[in-house]
Design an enzyme around this catalytic site. Structure first.
Site: not given
Length: 282
Positions: A117, A138, A188
């Protein structure tokens, strides 16, 4: 591509194996812990049963999905796989070690993907002799429910590898977004600093966790408050991503909150340990 290996039988690896099995891929699932591997198969079966009870999955599909997923006893079992997806903890050294081993075990032409991630796909790929065949996939958590898969091309990822990875995502009934290979990618890069800031708000006494979650849910229409989400993701994972961002950009805005660091050191990692900012039944 019909034979796919998955490494890591935790929450992410289990979810990835489930959706692959449902899409009629032949899956080999491996984990260093035999107990975790057995637990994963049970969890997948339970999740499929819930879908059946809701009327969204026929009973025959449960049997076919479970028959498509087989336990692997070692990484050497992946030698005939067309595609391998690594889904272990967010630790660069562990991931690179796995890719070094896969490179010597898996047949030429197979694609090696990481579910990381945040960690550089280029660095992971450079540990192999096939960087053109390495890519980032991801998946979002929980994998069976979330529609998005983030695709990350390393510096040397080939167009053919990218196209095959994108086709796989499509066959799973999911949407993809493509990110350049920079720390934490797209999702993220935006999400984890928001969570970190929410934890700073707790740390500095701006509000209690439940007040911050309520404010963000009702004030910005988020389905889950950032503190609850942190517990769901795992505070250790949140910290690992923040460390990648801080290390990669060297900017103060990516400094992990001291409270986040302390909770991880105490082993209060969220849902998976039964205690994070909230308490959970294990």
């Amino acid at each position: 591509m019909k034979n796919i290996g998955v490494i890591g039988a935790g929450q992410m690896g289990s979810g990835i194996s489930q959706v692959l099995g449902q899409a009629e891929y032949r899956v080999k699932l491996y984990d260093i812990s035999e107990h975790q591997l057995d637990k994963s198969i049970v969890t997948i079966g339970r999740n499929l049963s819930k879908l059946f009870q809701k009327g969204s999955l026929p009973e025959a599909k449960i049997r076919s999905t479970l028959s498509n997923i087989r336990k692997a006893s070692s990484l050497s079992d992946f030698e005939d796989c067309d595609f391998v997806i690594e889904a272990v903890s967010e630790d660069e050294r562990v991931k690179i070690n796995i890719f070094e081993k896969l490179d010597s075990l898996v047949k030429n032409g197979a694609i090696l993907a990481s579910n990381t991630s945040s960690i550089s796909i280029t660095r992971i790929a450079s540990a192999t002799n096939r960087p053109a065949s390495v890519i980032g996939l991801h998946f979002m958590n929980p994998v069976p429910l979330m529609k998005l898969v983030e695709i990350i091309r390393g510096h040397n990822t080939s167009d053919l590898t990218f196209q095959k990875a994108k086709e796989l995502v499509g066959h799973l009934g999911k949407e993809s977004c493509v990110s350049e290979d920079y720390p934490a990618f797209i999702v993220n890069r935006v999400l984890i600093p928001m969570i970190n800031e929410a934890i700073f708000a707790v740390y500095e006494g701006v509000g209690k966790p439940e007040e911050i979650d309520k404010g963000m849910k009702l004030g910005t229409n988020q389905p889950m408050g950032p503190i609850t989400l942190a517990d769901f993701i795992g505070l250790d994972t949140c910290l690992a991503v923040m460390n990648v961002l801080f290390s990669g950009f060297k900017e103060p805005k990516y400094r992990p909150c001291p409270l986040l660091v302390k909770m991880v050191e105490a082993g209060h990692l969220g849902r998976k340990t039964g205690r994070g900012f909230y308490r959970y039944e294990t």
